[in-house]
Motif scaffolding. Structure first.
Motif, short mmCIF file in Angstrom:
data_model
loop_
_atom_site.label_atom_id
_atom_site.label_comp_id
_atom_site.label_asym_id
_atom_site.label_seq_id
_atom_site.Cartn_x
_atom_site.Cartn_y
_atom_site.Cartn_z
N GLY A 92 -2.35 -24.73 5.06
CA GLY A 92 -1.25 -25.24 5.87
C GLY A 92 -0.74 -24.25 6.90
N LEU A 93 -1.05 -22.96 6.72
CA LEU A 93 -0.58 -21.92 7.64
C LEU A 93 -1.65 -21.44 8.61
CD1 LEU A 93 1.51 -19.75 5.16
CD2 LEU A 93 2.42 -21.00 7.11
N VAL A 94 -2.86 -21.98 8.49
CA VAL A 94 -3.99 -21.47 9.28
C VAL A 94 -3.74 -21.59 10.78
CG1 VAL A 94 -6.37 -22.00 9.95
CG2 VAL A 94 -5.78 -21.67 7.55
N GLU A 95 -3.26 -22.73 11.23
CA GLU A 95 -3.14 -22.99 12.66
C GLU A 95 -2.15 -22.04 13.32
OE1 GLU A 95 -4.24 -24.66 16.15
OE2 GLU A 95 -5.06 -25.21 14.20
N GLY A 96 -2.65 -21.17 14.20
CA GLY A 96 -1.79 -20.31 15.00
C GLY A 96 -1.26 -19.08 14.30
N HIS A 97 -1.73 -18.79 13.09
CA HIS A 97 -1.22 -17.64 12.36
C HIS A 97 -2.32 -16.63 12.05
CE1 HIS A 97 2.28 -20.33 11.04
NE2 HIS A 97 2.81 -19.33 11.73
N SER A 98 -1.96 -15.36 12.07
CA SER A 98 -2.88 -14.29 11.69
C SER A 98 -2.92 -14.18 10.17
CB SER A 98 -2.41 -12.97 12.29
OG SER A 98 -1.16 -12.60 11.73
N ILE A 99 -3.87 -13.40 9.67
CA ILE A 99 -3.94 -13.12 8.23
C ILE A 99 -2.61 -12.53 7.76
CG2 ILE A 99 -5.01 -11.62 6.51
CD1 ILE A 99 -7.65 -11.98 8.04
N SER A 100 -2.06 -11.60 8.54
CA SER A 100 -0.80 -10.97 8.17
C SER A 100 0.32 -12.00 8.02
CB SER A 100 -0.41 -9.94 9.23
OG SER A 100 0.84 -9.34 8.91
N LYS A 101 0.42 -12.93 8.96
CA LYS A 101 1.48 -13.94 8.91
C LYS A 101 1.28 -14.90 7.73
CE LYS A 101 4.52 -13.07 12.04
NZ LYS A 101 5.92 -12.79 11.60
N ILE A 102 0.01 -15.24 7.43
CA ILE A 102 -0.26 -16.10 6.28
C ILE A 102 0.22 -15.42 5.00
CG2 ILE A 102 -2.10 -17.12 4.88
CD1 ILE A 102 -3.64 -17.55 7.53
N LEU A 103 -0.10 -14.13 4.85
CA LEU A 103 0.33 -13.38 3.68
C LEU A 103 1.85 -13.24 3.61
CD1 LEU A 103 -2.35 -10.54 3.81
CD2 LEU A 103 -2.21 -12.34 2.08
N GLU A 104 2.46 -13.16 4.77
CA GLU A 104 3.91 -12.97 4.84
C GLU A 104 4.68 -14.26 4.58
OE1 GLU A 104 7.20 -11.86 8.29
OE2 GLU A 104 5.11 -11.31 8.59
N LEU A 105 4.19 -15.38 5.11
CA LEU A 105 4.97 -16.63 5.14
C LEU A 105 4.64 -17.61 4.03
CD1 LEU A 105 4.90 -17.29 9.00
CD2 LEU A 105 6.72 -16.21 7.66
N SER A 106 3.54 -17.40 3.33
CA SER A 106 3.15 -18.33 2.27
C SER A 106 4.23 -18.42 1.20
CB SER A 106 1.83 -17.89 1.64
OG SER A 106 1.57 -18.61 0.46
N GLY A 107 4.38 -19.60 0.62
CA GLY A 107 5.34 -19.77 -0.47
C GLY A 107 4.86 -19.15 -1.77
N ALA A 108 3.56 -18.87 -1.88
CA ALA A 108 3.03 -18.17 -3.04
C ALA A 108 3.23 -16.67 -2.87
CB ALA A 108 1.55 -18.50 -3.22
N SER A 109 3.07 -15.93 -3.95
CA SER A 109 3.20 -14.47 -3.86
C SER A 109 2.11 -13.90 -2.96
CB SER A 109 3.10 -13.85 -5.25
OG SER A 109 1.76 -13.90 -5.71
#
Length: 269
Positions: A136-153
């Motif tokens: 759900g976070l893939v579009e327009g986000h870097s790996i860093s942002k995915i790790l930062e913004l995900s609802g999982a740890s």
């Protein structure tokens, strides 16, 4: 001011050294894609921040950095409140376990500024809630942002991202600014398939930009496409050389113009 890089002084050892000396201040960790801070008070863990993450989750995220500049600032004021409530020794033991887990994620590159995109590969992999968060976070986000913004740890997010990359559901995205090339097809014969030969100059240009080995995605005018291992070859400017069998799979032939773009391999390839 104490300065260095996590590639030479890992986070756990760094925190332990500062704690043993009963230091107070902020350990600033500054890779290009995120700002991290670990705050100590008289050698005890007081607070941690990494982008939108705070507390233990921030420390868990920073533990995944294999290399990043750091500096310890003893003059920085403490935050208004603490967000770390673990005693130092159990926290360090837990942090070492987290670092060991990060080391198993061989498909996540060191450069978290890279993006990822959904591939066209079909898969029977059963998606976990953490994997769905990542997708759900893939579009327009870097790996860093995915790790930062995900609802999982961060650790669960990294595990999900690593598995999605390993399975081929997600692929690393080349840096922005790299354009596709239209190259004329040449053919060769033999058993060597799955390989695309590029002009040496173009190959070196893309290798410099990507800083790692890469694949090329080749698309024919009839819409067929495939990934190939990229290799250099001298004196074939504006052309790409493929096995005749691969050309036929692309519904193309010698002399046809093909659309070619670089794609990053997984970190372990």
């Amino acid at each position: 001011m104490l300065k260095g890089n996590l590639s030479e002084f890992p986070l756990g050892a760094l925190i332990q050294t500062l704690a043993t000396a009963e230091r107070s201040g902020a350990l600033l960790i500054t890779p290009p894609w995120i700002e991290g801070k670990v705050v100590l008070k008289d050698g005890a863990l007081f607070a941690a921040f990494a982008g939108a993450r705070e507390g233990w989750e921030a420390l868990e995220l920073l533990a995944g950095l294999r290399k990043a500049p750091f500096a310890f600032d003893a003059e920085q004021a403490l935050p208004a409140r603490a967000n770390m409530n673990l005693p130092l020794e159990p926290a360090l033991a837990r942090l070492l376990q987290v670092v060991d887990r990060w080391h198993t994620f061989q498909h996540i590159p060191d450069d978290w500024s890279l993006g990822v995109h959904l591939s066209r590969k079909s898969s029977e992999l059963k998606l976990t809630p953490a994997m769905l968060q990542v997708v759900g976070l893939v579009e327009g986000h870097s790996i860093s942002k995915i790790l930062e913004l995900s609802g999982a740890s961060p650790l669960d997010t990294a595990a999900a991202l690593n598995e999605l990359l390993a399975d081929g559901i997600l692929q690393l995205t080349a840096p922005t600014g790299m354009k596709d090339e239209v190259l004329v097809a040449l053919s060769f014969y033999g058993k060597e398939t799955g390989v695309a030969y590029l002009d040496e100059e173009l190959y070196r240009e893309w290798l410099r930009a990507l800083s790692r080995p890469f694949l090329v995605r080749v698309r024919s005018p009839r819409g067929a496409e495939a990934l190939f291992e990229a290799r250099p070859r001298s004196r074939i400017p504006d052309r790409i050389m493929l096995n005749d069998k691969d050309l036929r799979r692309l519904k193309a032939a010698r002399g046809i113009k093909l659309q070619v773009r670089p794609e990053l391999r997984g970190a372990d390839e």
